[in-house]
Write a protein that holds these residues in place. Sequence first.
Motif, PDB file in Angstrom:
ATOM      1  N   GLU A 125       0.827  -1.218   0.000  1.00  0.00           N
ATOM      2  CA  GLU A 125       0.000   0.000   0.000  1.00  0.00           C
ATOM      3  C   GLU A 125       0.860   1.266   0.000  1.00  0.00           C
ATOM      4  O   GLU A 125       0.567   2.224  -0.717  1.00  0.00           O
ATOM      5  N   LYS A 126       1.912   1.274   0.798  1.00  0.00           N
ATOM      6  CA  LYS A 126       2.785   2.455   0.852  1.00  0.00           C
ATOM      7  C   LYS A 126       3.512   2.658  -0.476  1.00  0.00           C
ATOM      8  O   LYS A 126       3.696   3.793  -0.919  1.00  0.00           O
ATOM      9  N   GLU A 127       3.928   1.569  -1.102  1.00  0.00           N
ATOM     10  CA  GLU A 127       4.600   1.682  -2.398  1.00  0.00           C
ATOM     11  C   GLU A 127       3.629   2.175  -3.471  1.00  0.00           C
ATOM     12  O   GLU A 127       4.012   2.957  -4.348  1.00  0.00           O
ATOM     13  N   ILE A 128       2.379   1.728  -3.392  1.00  0.00           N
ATOM     14  CA  ILE A 128       1.369   2.187  -4.350  1.00  0.00           C
ATOM     15  C   ILE A 128       1.178   3.697  -4.229  1.00  0.00           C
ATOM     16  O   ILE A 128       1.053   4.397  -5.237  1.00  0.00           O
ATOM     17  N   LYS A 129       1.209   4.221  -3.018  1.00  0.00           N
ATOM     18  CA  LYS A 129       1.089   5.672  -2.828  1.00  0.00           C
ATOM     19  C   LYS A 129       2.243   6.404  -3.511  1.00  0.00           C
ATOM     20  O   LYS A 129       2.040   7.459  -4.118  1.00  0.00           O
ATOM     21  N   GLN A 130       3.447   5.859  -3.422  1.00  0.00           N
ATOM     22  CA  GLN A 130       4.582   6.473  -4.117  1.00  0.00           C
ATOM     23  C   GLN A 130       4.413   6.343  -5.631  1.00  0.00           C
ATOM     24  O   GLN A 130       4.644   7.292  -6.373  1.00  0.00           O
ATOM     25  N   PHE A 131       3.987   5.176  -6.084  1.00  0.00           N
ATOM     26  CA  PHE A 131       3.765   4.903  -7.507  1.00  0.00           C
ATOM     27  C   PHE A 131       2.775   5.900  -8.111  1.00  0.00           C
ATOM     28  O   PHE A 131       2.978   6.406  -9.217  1.00  0.00           O
ATOM     29  N   GLU A 132       1.717   6.192  -7.387  1.00  0.00           N
ATOM     30  CA  GLU A 132       0.659   7.070  -7.893  1.00  0.00           C
ATOM     31  C   GLU A 132       1.100   8.519  -8.049  1.00  0.00           C
ATOM     32  O   GLU A 132       0.445   9.292  -8.743  1.00  0.00           O
TER      33      GLU A 132
ATOM     34  N   THR B 280       4.595  -8.764  -1.862  1.00  0.00           N
ATOM     35  CA  THR B 280       4.110  -7.762  -0.906  1.00  0.00           C
ATOM     36  C   THR B 280       4.657  -7.970   0.506  1.00  0.00           C
ATOM     37  O   THR B 280       4.391  -7.158   1.390  1.00  0.00           O
ATOM     38  N   ASP B 281       5.438  -9.017   0.710  1.00  0.00           N
ATOM     39  CA  ASP B 281       6.154  -9.180   1.981  1.00  0.00           C
ATOM     40  C   ASP B 281       7.393  -8.289   2.022  1.00  0.00           C
ATOM     41  O   ASP B 281       7.961  -8.061   3.083  1.00  0.00           O
ATOM     42  N   VAL B 282       7.813  -7.834   0.858  1.00  0.00           N
ATOM     43  CA  VAL B 282       9.003  -6.993   0.738  1.00  0.00           C
ATOM     44  C   VAL B 282       8.537  -5.580   0.391  1.00  0.00           C
ATOM     45  O   VAL B 282       7.776  -5.390  -0.553  1.00  0.00           O
ATOM     46  N   GLU B 283       8.995  -4.611   1.170  1.00  0.00           N
ATOM     47  CA  GLU B 283       8.611  -3.221   0.913  1.00  0.00           C
ATOM     48  C   GLU B 283       9.866  -2.379   0.758  1.00  0.00           C
ATOM     49  O   GLU B 283      10.773  -2.443   1.589  1.00  0.00           O
ATOM     50  N   ILE B 284       9.895  -1.598  -0.315  1.00  0.00           N
ATOM     51  CA  ILE B 284      11.039  -0.738  -0.599  1.00  0.00           C
ATOM     52  C   ILE B 284      10.509   0.676  -0.813  1.00  0.00           C
ATOM     53  O   ILE B 284       9.814   0.946  -1.792  1.00  0.00           O
ATOM     54  N   LEU B 285      10.818   1.541   0.121  1.00  0.00           N
ATOM     55  CA  LEU B 285      10.356   2.927   0.060  1.00  0.00           C
ATOM     56  C   LEU B 285      11.540   3.860  -0.147  1.00  0.00           C
ATOM     57  O   LEU B 285      12.680   3.503   0.147  1.00  0.00           O
ATOM     58  N   GLN B 286      11.238   5.053  -0.623  1.00  0.00           N
ATOM     59  CA  GLN B 286      12.277   6.063  -0.779  1.00  0.00           C
ATOM     60  C   GLN B 286      12.450   6.804   0.534  1.00  0.00           C
ATOM     61  O   GLN B 286      11.466   7.199   1.162  1.00  0.00           O
ATOM     62  N   VAL B 287      13.698   6.998   0.926  1.00  0.00           N
ATOM     63  CA  VAL B 287      13.968   7.852   2.078  1.00  0.00           C
ATOM     64  C   VAL B 287      14.004   9.297   1.577  1.00  0.00           C
ATOM     65  O   VAL B 287      13.910   9.550   0.377  1.00  0.00           O
ATOM     66  N   GLU B 288      14.122  10.235   2.486  1.00  0.00           N
ATOM     67  CA  GLU B 288      14.002  11.651   2.135  1.00  0.00           C
ATOM     68  C   GLU B 288      14.925  12.098   1.007  1.00  0.00           C
ATOM     69  O   GLU B 288      14.558  12.942   0.203  1.00  0.00           O
ATOM     70  N   ASP B 289      16.121  11.542   0.944  1.00  0.00           N
ATOM     71  CA  ASP B 289      17.046  11.966  -0.112  1.00  0.00           C
ATOM     72  C   ASP B 289      16.836  11.219  -1.430  1.00  0.00           C
ATOM     73  O   ASP B 289      17.593  11.401  -2.375  1.00  0.00           O
ATOM     74  N   GLY B 290      15.802  10.368  -1.486  1.00  0.00           N
ATOM     75  CA  GLY B 290      15.456   9.682  -2.727  1.00  0.00           C
ATOM     76  C   GLY B 290      15.981   8.266  -2.866  1.00  0.00           C
ATOM     77  O   GLY B 290      15.603   7.549  -3.781  1.00  0.00           O
ATOM     78  N   ARG B 291      16.874   7.859  -1.970  1.00  0.00           N
ATOM     79  CA  ARG B 291      17.414   6.496  -2.046  1.00  0.00           C
ATOM     80  C   ARG B 291      16.356   5.466  -1.689  1.00  0.00           C
ATOM     81  O   ARG B 291      15.531   5.699  -0.811  1.00  0.00           O
ATOM     82  N   PRO B 292      16.391   4.301  -2.348  1.00  0.00           N
ATOM     83  CA  PRO B 292      15.480   3.227  -1.951  1.00  0.00           C
ATOM     84  C   PRO B 292      15.972   2.569  -0.661  1.00  0.00           C
ATOM     85  O   PRO B 292      17.177   2.475  -0.421  1.00  0.00           O
ATOM     86  N   HIS B 293      15.032   2.149   0.155  1.00  0.00           N
ATOM     87  CA  HIS B 293      15.359   1.533   1.441  1.00  0.00           C
ATOM     88  C   HIS B 293      14.372   0.396   1.703  1.00  0.00           C
ATOM     89  O   HIS B 293      13.163   0.599   1.614  1.00  0.00           O
ATOM     90  N   VAL B 294      14.888  -0.782   2.008  1.00  0.00           N
ATOM     91  CA  VAL B 294      14.021  -1.917   2.333  1.00  0.00           C
ATOM     92  C   VAL B 294      13.489  -1.701   3.742  1.00  0.00           C
ATOM     93  O   VAL B 294      14.253  -1.654   4.703  1.00  0.00           O
TER      94      VAL B 294
END
Length: 118
Positions: free
Chosen positions: A32-39, A75-89
């Motif tokens: 769900e959090k990744e979908i928010k970034q995707f959108e 969906t067991d694995v989540e990779i979000l962007q941190v503030e500086d744009g880097r991906p973070h598991v």
Amino acid sequence: MIKGIGLDMIDLERVKQVLEKNPRFIERVLTEKEIKQFEKYEGSRKIEFLAGRFAAKEAYAKANGTGFGKHLSFTDVEILQVEDGRPHVTMPIKSGETVFVSITHTARSAAAQVIIEI
């Protein structure tokens, strides 16, 4: 000590075709959090984001030594962007492990590498 290294690469056109045939592909791959970034993205950048996350999750599964299946899903694995744009598991978080992820894109493909350190 390195537990595992995973690498994956995927064709952007392939992801685009899968998404056109099955829009629910997004829900199979992204949390769900990744979908928010995707959108937040438009046009081809959406395909790059989805392909990059797909490749990164595949790379994570390889580095973890399990692959996807009975014990691990996309969906067991989540990779979000941190503030500086880097991906973070951000999940799964396993005690004592540090996960490094790098995602890159070209005009035609996305690739990712994951290193899990214990």
